[in-house]
Design an enzyme around this catalytic site. Structure first.
Site, PDB file in Angstrom:
ATOM      1  CG  MET A   1      -1.894  -1.198   1.189  1.00 33.06           C
ATOM      2  SD  MET A   1      -3.418  -0.933   2.097  1.00 33.06           S
ATOM      3  CE  MET A   1      -2.807  -0.700   3.741  1.00 33.06           C
TER       4      MET A   1
ATOM      5  CG  HIS B   1       7.053  -2.255   1.965  1.00 33.23           C
ATOM      6  ND1 HIS B   1       6.998  -1.117   2.735  1.00 33.23           N
ATOM      7  CD2 HIS B   1       5.846  -2.861   2.083  1.00 33.23           C
ATOM      8  CE1 HIS B   1       5.802  -1.027   3.285  1.00 33.23           C
ATOM      9  NE2 HIS B   1       5.086  -2.072   2.925  1.00 33.23           N
TER      10      HIS B   1
ATOM     11  CD  GLN C   1      -6.173  -3.545   2.981  1.00 31.63           C
ATOM     12  OE1 GLN C   1      -6.133  -4.042   1.860  1.00 31.63           O
ATOM     13  NE2 GLN C   1      -5.170  -3.668   3.831  1.00 31.63           N
TER      14      GLN C   1
ATOM     15  CE  LYS D   1       3.576  -4.988  11.363  1.00 34.05           C
ATOM     16  NZ  LYS D   1       3.014  -3.992  10.564  1.00 34.05           N
ATOM     17  CG  ASP D   2       1.186  -7.114   8.051  1.00 40.79           C
ATOM     18  OD1 ASP D   2       0.780  -6.496   9.035  1.00 40.79           O
ATOM     19  OD2 ASP D   2       1.836  -6.583   7.137  1.00 40.79           O
TER      20      ASP D   2
ATOM     21  CD  GLN E   1      -1.754  -8.638   4.609  1.00 42.72           C
ATOM     22  OE1 GLN E   1      -2.647  -7.819   4.711  1.00 42.72           O
ATOM     23  NE2 GLN E   1      -0.535  -8.287   4.261  1.00 42.72           N
TER      24      GLN E   1
ATOM     25  CG  LEU F   1      11.542  -1.775   9.611  1.00 43.75           C
ATOM     26  CD1 LEU F   1      12.243  -1.588   8.265  1.00 43.75           C
ATOM     27  CD2 LEU F   1      11.895  -0.632  10.536  1.00 43.75           C
TER      28      LEU F   1
HETATM   29  O1  PAF Z   1      -0.185  -5.576   3.720  1.00 47.08           O
HETATM   30  C1  PAF Z   1      -0.626  -4.729   2.921  1.00 47.08           C
HETATM   31  O2  PAF Z   1       0.046  -3.745   2.589  1.00 47.08           O
HETATM   32  C2  PAF Z   1      -2.025  -4.905   2.348  1.00 47.08           C
HETATM   33  O3  PAF Z   1      -2.881  -5.505   3.255  1.00 47.08           O
HETATM   34  C3  PAF Z   1      -2.043  -5.639   1.006  1.00 47.08           C
HETATM   35  C4  PAF Z   1      -1.549  -7.075   1.139  1.00 47.08           C
HETATM   36  C5  PAF Z   1      -1.183  -4.904  -0.021  1.00 47.08           C
HETATM   37  C6  PAF Z   1      -3.483  -5.701   0.472  1.00 47.08           C
HETATM   38  O4  PAF Z   1      -4.024  -4.439   0.287  1.00 47.08           O
END
Ligand code: PAF
Length: 283
Positions: free
Chosen positions: A30, A37, A61, A149-150, A153, A184
């Protein structure tokens, strides 16, 4: 570096890469890119012939009282970071391109989307799964790179890919941390100096949990949670949303901390909600 804004153009490029027998690595983001990243992009570059990064702040989201409007945006900075590490393609669609008039499909992830962060963010993970399913269809990657970290997800996207038979593999990379341990996150930008110091409590609490299990033989989840919650309370700026110990595969709560369980936490530091986790591994 190629900048693509439409679904059709991105699919043409994906098809072209596949036609040329080039493997495609994909990093969905995002924006507001940080070293976490960029480490995913570097890994993708090492493991694939072409790397695509998407930058799309997915509005669906975010809950009504969440930070969609003020979510950090730095397109120029993002593009220059991605170009500096030779990213092949950046896919940057507008909202209307991803969600045209009349769009109504939503993936339902069931129970895994309702626990941990899903308990206080209803619909969040269905929206994440929906947008990632669309992005996978558009980019057509062989591998998708995500950060540990997520954690929730990553479990959800693995399940999505498995159950929808998507022709891609989810690769999870370890959390990238500041030298003092803070994970981070684009949301760290919200923290003032005092809050930044206070935010360290998340990592310290996770290390305490790990030590209780691995070095002090405390294997009852309830006790580990209690100790960690009491520890987080010692930081006046911190408010625990949850400390949970779950099965790393399906996020079901575990009574005993056996391998591989994962300790997941969400803590508010002032107004900023931060998450972190640690996988309990032997040795
Ligand atoms: O982790 C993120 O940045 C977002 O949840 C993703 C996976 C890009 C989906 O919008």
């Amino acid at each position: 570096m190629q900048l693509i804004k439409t679904v059709n153009d991105m699919q043409d490029v994906g098809r072209w890469f596949r036609g040329e027998c080039k493997t495609i690595g994909f990093v969905p983001t995002m924006g507001a890119l940080h070293e976490g990243h960029l480490s995913l992009v570097r890994r993708s570059k090492e493991e694939n012939d072409r790397t695509v990064v998407s930058i799309f702040i997915n509005p669906t989201q975010f809950g009504p009282n969440e930070d969609f409007e003020k979510y950090p945006r730095d397109i120029e900075g993002d593009l220059s970071k991605l170009s500096a590490i030779n990213t092949d393609v950046v896919f940057m669609p507008e909202t209307g391109e991803m969600y045209p008039e009349g769009f109504s499909v939503s993936v339902d992830m069931g129970a895994v989307g309702k626990v941990l962060c899903g308990a206080s963010r209803p619909g969040h993970f269905n929206a994440v799964a929906t947008v990632v399913a669309k992005l996978i269809n558009v980019v057509m990657p062989h591998r998708v790179y995500m950060g540990q970290k997520d954690f929730q997800q990553t479990v959800i996207i693995k399940k999505l890919v498995r159950e929808l038979n998507a022709d891609t593999k989810i690769v999870v990379s370890p959390t990238v941390r500041e030298t003092d341990g803070l994970a981070l996150s684009s949301r760290n930008m919200y923290l003032n100096e005092q809050e930044r110091k206070a935010a360290l409590i998340l990592y310290k609490a996770l290390k305490l949990g790990e030590e209780l299990v691995l070095s002090r033989g405390m294997d009852e989840s309830g006790l580990v949670k209690k100790e960690m919650e009491a520890f987080i309370k010692t930081e006046p700026l911190a408010k625990t949303e949850y400390v949970d110990i779950v099965d790393a595969y399906n996020l079901a709560p575990v009574q005993r901390v056996i391998f591989a369980a994962v300790i997941c936490i969400a803590v508010r530091i002032g107004k900023t909600r931060l998450i972190d986790n640690i996988i309990i591994e032997k040795g």
